[in-house]
Write an enzyme that holds these catalytic residues in place. Structure first.
Site, PDB file in Angstrom:
ATOM      1  N   HIS A 116       0.818  -1.213   0.000  1.00 28.15           N
ATOM      2  CA  HIS A 116       0.000   0.000   0.000  1.00 28.15           C
ATOM      3  C   HIS A 116       0.854   1.268   0.000  1.00 28.15           C
ATOM      4  O   HIS A 116       0.482   2.282   0.569  1.00 28.15           O
ATOM      5  CB  HIS A 116      -0.934   0.002   1.219  1.00 28.15           C
ATOM      6  CG  HIS A 116      -1.930  -1.112   1.212  1.00 28.15           C
ATOM      7  ND1 HIS A 116      -2.683  -1.439   2.313  1.00 28.15           N
ATOM      8  CD2 HIS A 116      -2.299  -1.972   0.242  1.00 28.15           C
ATOM      9  CE1 HIS A 116      -3.463  -2.464   2.027  1.00 28.15           C
ATOM     10  NE2 HIS A 116      -3.250  -2.803   0.773  1.00 28.15           N
ATOM     11  N   GLU A 128      -2.930  -6.284  -9.958  1.00 34.05           N
ATOM     12  CA  GLU A 128      -1.586  -6.060  -9.414  1.00 34.05           C
ATOM     13  C   GLU A 128      -0.610  -6.987 -10.122  1.00 34.05           C
ATOM     14  O   GLU A 128      -0.873  -8.177 -10.282  1.00 34.05           O
ATOM     15  CB  GLU A 128      -1.582  -6.312  -7.897  1.00 34.05           C
ATOM     16  CG  GLU A 128      -2.558  -5.402  -7.158  1.00 34.05           C
ATOM     17  CD  GLU A 128      -2.642  -5.684  -5.664  1.00 34.05           C
ATOM     18  OE1 GLU A 128      -1.834  -6.496  -5.160  1.00 34.05           O
ATOM     19  OE2 GLU A 128      -3.517  -5.116  -5.003  1.00 34.05           O
ATOM     20  N   GLU A 148      -3.719 -13.316  -4.291  1.00 34.44           N
ATOM     21  CA  GLU A 148      -2.705 -12.258  -4.355  1.00 34.44           C
ATOM     22  C   GLU A 148      -1.547 -12.526  -3.388  1.00 34.44           C
ATOM     23  O   GLU A 148      -1.376 -11.805  -2.396  1.00 34.44           O
ATOM     24  CB  GLU A 148      -3.329 -10.887  -4.091  1.00 34.44           C
ATOM     25  CG  GLU A 148      -4.228 -10.795  -2.857  1.00 34.44           C
ATOM     26  CD  GLU A 148      -4.746  -9.380  -2.640  1.00 34.44           C
ATOM     27  OE1 GLU A 148      -3.940  -8.436  -2.709  1.00 34.44           O
ATOM     28  OE2 GLU A 148      -5.957  -9.237  -2.416  1.00 34.44           O
TER      29      GLU A 148
END
Length: 413
Positions: free
Chosen positions: A242, A272, A368
């Site tokens: 982040h 991503e 992820e």
């Protein structure tokens, strides 16, 4: 109100049906389905009303996504009605863009918001004994103020039951999420084409964001265009998932992390990808491939009947085989829906070792995996891939189409 000469004469509450109702993200039948689910929760808990105060709660049941700026918002749901309570600064927009009725409160007395909550029940002649609230997000001071507003009422948490309802997506929701995944891919392609030596992280991020915003406006022409963003990271800045874009300039040999987040009417999707600018060294390539191995194994494990914690444990074994388990940085995936970096989380549907939720048709989850290697070590930086899967009756559909891995994402620009 003509000839008002003192602020004390101004209205505490207003009805501002200004203009006409606008097309919503979902059909009336979809909102009735959602409210029906909440009313079933109310029946189970013997509640006379529910006062929702979170972004995700209000958005899910009404389609209205408020802008906080220090003012409170609510959706009051009874067995008969749903009424949003919104600030006068927004005028008629909340009514135009929401399912249900609306009460506007003004700034002229500090407790007007709570007066609006009372009015929402008074209009229906409801003398409540038990009211549901969202204990996972309602601040302590606000909860106490609600209690003081209804002193004889018992406040009961509905957050976990409502979250469980949100975890199963309808066909209409899945359609919006699929568009979001498609739009994320568009942002990824724009970023892939823009990467070059000397460009800054924030410039790359803006290019991806603009491409997605234009496509959102084209796909959802009746909705607000808001909140879409990109995290694009390079070098040491890839270490955290982040980390926001900076003014760092890309250099040949950099490890890169692309993260596209199109927001479609409050619905979050994500793309991503790990990338490199130029050919990576041997250790970087080895680490990248190890994370891709986990990613691909995780995609295969997502199916109806799978247990979240079991998926996590099985993927841990792959990282253990590579000696990389201590380099993991977060869980392997999470639920999608009304979600953003500043609101919402269906915490009961995360691919972590402490979650025993069983995957069911209608759930939408990510895969992820991420590992981080500390600065100064060979292959330093963060590696992650991210795909979105819709769980069906017989398996799961991967709705992310942008390629991953070294075969596509070594960029020799």
């Amino acid at each position: 109100m003509a000839n008002v000469t003192n602020v004390s004469e101004l209205e505490r509450l207003k009805t501002l049906h200004n203009g006409n109702k606008l097309p919503l993200t979902f059909s009336d039948a979809e909102f009735e389905r959602r409210l029906g689910g909440l009313r079933a929760i109310m029946n189970d808990k013997s509640l006379d009303a529910v006062i929702l105060t979170s972004y995700q709660g209000i958005k899910y049941y009404s389609d209205f996504l408020f802008t906080y700026f220090g003012r409170s918002y609510a959706l009051v749901v009874t067995q008969k009605e749903s009424i949003s309570v919104t600030a006068n600064i927004d005028a008629g927009m909340p009514w135009r863009t929401s399912y249900g009725d609306n009460i506007v409160y003004t700034d002229w007395k500090r407790d007007n918001f709570y007066h609006g909550l009372q009015e929402a029940l008074n209009r229906q002649g409801i003398k409540a004994q038990r009211i549901g609230v969202e204990d996972d997000t309602v601040p302590t001071l606000q909860r106490q103020a609600i209690q003081d507003t209804f002193p004889s009422v018992e406040l009961v948490d509905v957050s976990q039951a409502a979250m469980r309802q949100r975890m199963i997506k309808s066909a209409e929701e899945i359609e919006v999420i699929k568009h979001g995944a498609r739009i994320g891919d568009i942002g990824g392609e724009a970023i892939h084409a823009a990467i070059r030596e000397g460009i800054t992280e924030y410039e790359v991020a803006l290019i991806g964001q603009e491409a997605m915003v234009h496509e959102i406006a084209k796909t959802f022409p009746d909705q607000e265009v808001r909140d879409t963003w990109v995290w694009f990271q390079s070098g040491i800045n890839t270490d955290g998932a982040h980390n926001w874009a900076t003014t760092r300039k890309l250099q040949r040999g950099d490890l890169l992390s692309m993260n596209c987040f199109p927001m479609t009417s409050g619905y979050y999707t994500a793309l991503e990808r790990t990338m490199t600018l130029g050919q990576p060294d041997d250790r970087t390539l080895e680490l990248w491939k190890a994370n891709v191995e986990v990613h691909e194994a995780g995609i295969e494990l997502i199916k109806p009947g799978a247990v979240c914690k079991d998926i996590a444990h099985e993927l841990n074994d792959i990282f253990i085989g590579h000696g990389l388990l201590p380099n993991r940085t977060f869980g392997y995936g999470h639920s999608f829906g009304v979600l953003s970096h500043y609101y919402g989380r269906e915490a009961g549907l995360e691919l972590r070792e402490d979650i025993d939720t069983v995957l069911e048709p209608g759930m939408v989850v990510s895969m992820e995996p991420m590992i981080t290697i500390m600065d100064g070590e060979p292959g330093a930086g963060g590696y992650r891939e991210h795909d979105i899967l819709v769980v069906g009756e017989d398996g799961a559909e991967n709705i992310t189409k942008f390629p991953y891995g070294p075969e596509h994402n070594i960029i020799d620009a």
